[in-house]
Design an enzyme around this catalytic site. Structure first.
Site, short mmCIF file in Angstrom:
data_model
loop_
_atom_site.label_atom_id
_atom_site.label_comp_id
_atom_site.label_asym_id
_atom_site.label_seq_id
_atom_site.Cartn_x
_atom_site.Cartn_y
_atom_site.Cartn_z
CE1 TYR A 241 -3.74 2.53 0.94
CE2 TYR A 241 -1.99 3.53 2.25
CZ TYR A 241 -3.24 3.60 1.65
OH TYR A 241 -3.99 4.74 1.77
CD GLU B 108 -6.10 4.32 -1.06
OE1 GLU B 108 -6.13 4.61 0.14
OE2 GLU B 108 -7.08 3.87 -1.68
#
Length: 378
Positions: A102, A190
């Site tokens: 991530y 993101e």
């Protein structure tokens, strides 16, 4: 402003960030044409909607045959994810994933800086990682005068990898993401997941970018990517009529003059056990036409069970508001109870105008709020 995954990946690619190849499709014919051009029978199909949780909702599927591919394309194009119909899908090759990570950049208003976040446990369950394994999420504040230095990028990358080649790949991606965020006035970028392939390459196979609406005038190319849903369209229409309107999930519609009073009204509703259905500030005008339009806007929301009109007459005259309410209800037919509190300039005249009408009159804010909540509960 939000954009779709395929649009976000296009921006990442412009900045040299590796992404997996995907093809946008809006119908079965387009999807079959794309499938015929893939090098293998394996494909990934991803719903393109402006919300998260697509994978958990069944909007992301991997298939290994044409028969299953057709069925999944049909299923996803007929899906509804969190109230949003799926009208577009992204079809691509299946990436050979060795591990998932991530990576994100977000504006941190508390520290007035950009926050870099990384985790070695990316994927659909990143929210669970944040709640139950917070130590797995690494955070770095970026000092705005210097941006992402080589040292900071490598220091962050070492949180994910020991291999120097992968550290350098990650550091390069972090630096390019920061360039993209600053150049486009993004508020969030993101990548989840950022995957390490079996071949040893880092690839962004999903991406999300949000932009600051107040800066869109500087980026007409990004502004044209906007895709508004029904609620956003309603908010834009309200703005064009001179209102400040935000849709919420409650059942008490609010029509108030002044942002501060509107916020206080919503707080009072919550205090007495109710749920506001919206924020609606009609402003300081005494124009009765605005009252008519505001009431039409509220009553168009089928979840509203009660309307609470809370007016403090300063520039706005209470008698004009009262006339506007009568005009509205001369054309609108509804069984929704309307509670009205008028106080300030010409309040006595305003209340007198409303006498005998289809309204429940209150003199204080507390009385009006309690009455609105009671009407919902009964």
């Amino acid at each position: 402003m939000k954009i779709h995954e395929y649009q976000a990946k296009e921006l990442l690619s412009r900045y040299g960030i590796p992404v997996d190849k995907g093809f946008l499709c809006t119908n079965m014919d387009e999807a079959l044409k794309v499938y015929s051009q893939l090098p293998t029978k394996s494909a990934i199909i991803k719903a393109q909607v402006l919300t998260g949780g697509r994978g958990k909702a069944g909007g992301v599927k991997i298939v290994h045959s044409e028969e299953v591919y057709k069925q999944r394309v049909n299923d996803i194009l007929n899906m509804d994810i969190k109230g949003l119909p799926v009208k577009k899908i992204l079809v691509g090759e299946v990436v050979n994933i060795a591990s998932e990570y991530y990576l994100s950049l977000v504006i941190d208003r508390e520290t007035k800086s950009v926050l870099l976040m990384l985790s070695s446990e990316g994927g659909m369950d990143i929210e669970d990682v944040s709640r139950t394994k917070s130590e797995k999420i690494h955070r770095f504040l970026i000092d705005s005068p210097w941006g992402v230095t080589d040292f900071l990028a490598r220091r962050a990358a070492f949180k994910l990898f020991d291999n120097l080649a992968l550290v350098q790949q990650t550091a390069d991606i972090i630096k390019q993401l920061y360039r993209l965020l600053i150049a486009t006035d993004a508020s969030l970028i993101e990548i989840n997941p950022l995957v390490l392939t079996v071949e040893g390459k880092l690839v962004a196979i999903d991406a999300k970018i949000n932009f600051d609406n107040n800066a869109l005038y500087r980026h007409p190319d990004i502004a044209q990517l906007a895709e508004t849903n029904e609620e956003e369209k309603k908010e834009q229409e309200a703005k064009a009529k001179g209102f400040s309107y935000v849709h919420l999930t409650g059942d008490i519609g609010c029509m108030v003059n002044g942002a501060g009073l509107a916020m206080a009204t919503m707080d009072m509703i919550e205090l007495y056990g109710g749920k506001p259905a919206n924020f609606l500030d009609i402003g300081g005008s005494s124009n009765s036409n605005k009252i008519v339009e505001a009431m039409k806007l509220l009553l168009a929301d089928k979840q509203i069970q009660v309307v609470l009109v809370n007016i403090f007459g300063g520039i706005t005259r209470c008698d004009d508001v009262a006339r506007g309410l009568l005009d509205a209800f001369s054309t609108i037919r509804t069984d929704v109870p309307v509670v009205v509190r008028l106080t300030g300039t010409n309040e006595q005249e305003g209340r007198k105008i409303l006498e005998g009408g289809p309204f429940h009159i209150a003199e204080t804010m507390e009385q009006a709020t309690r009455l609105a909540v009671e009407k919902v509960n009964h």
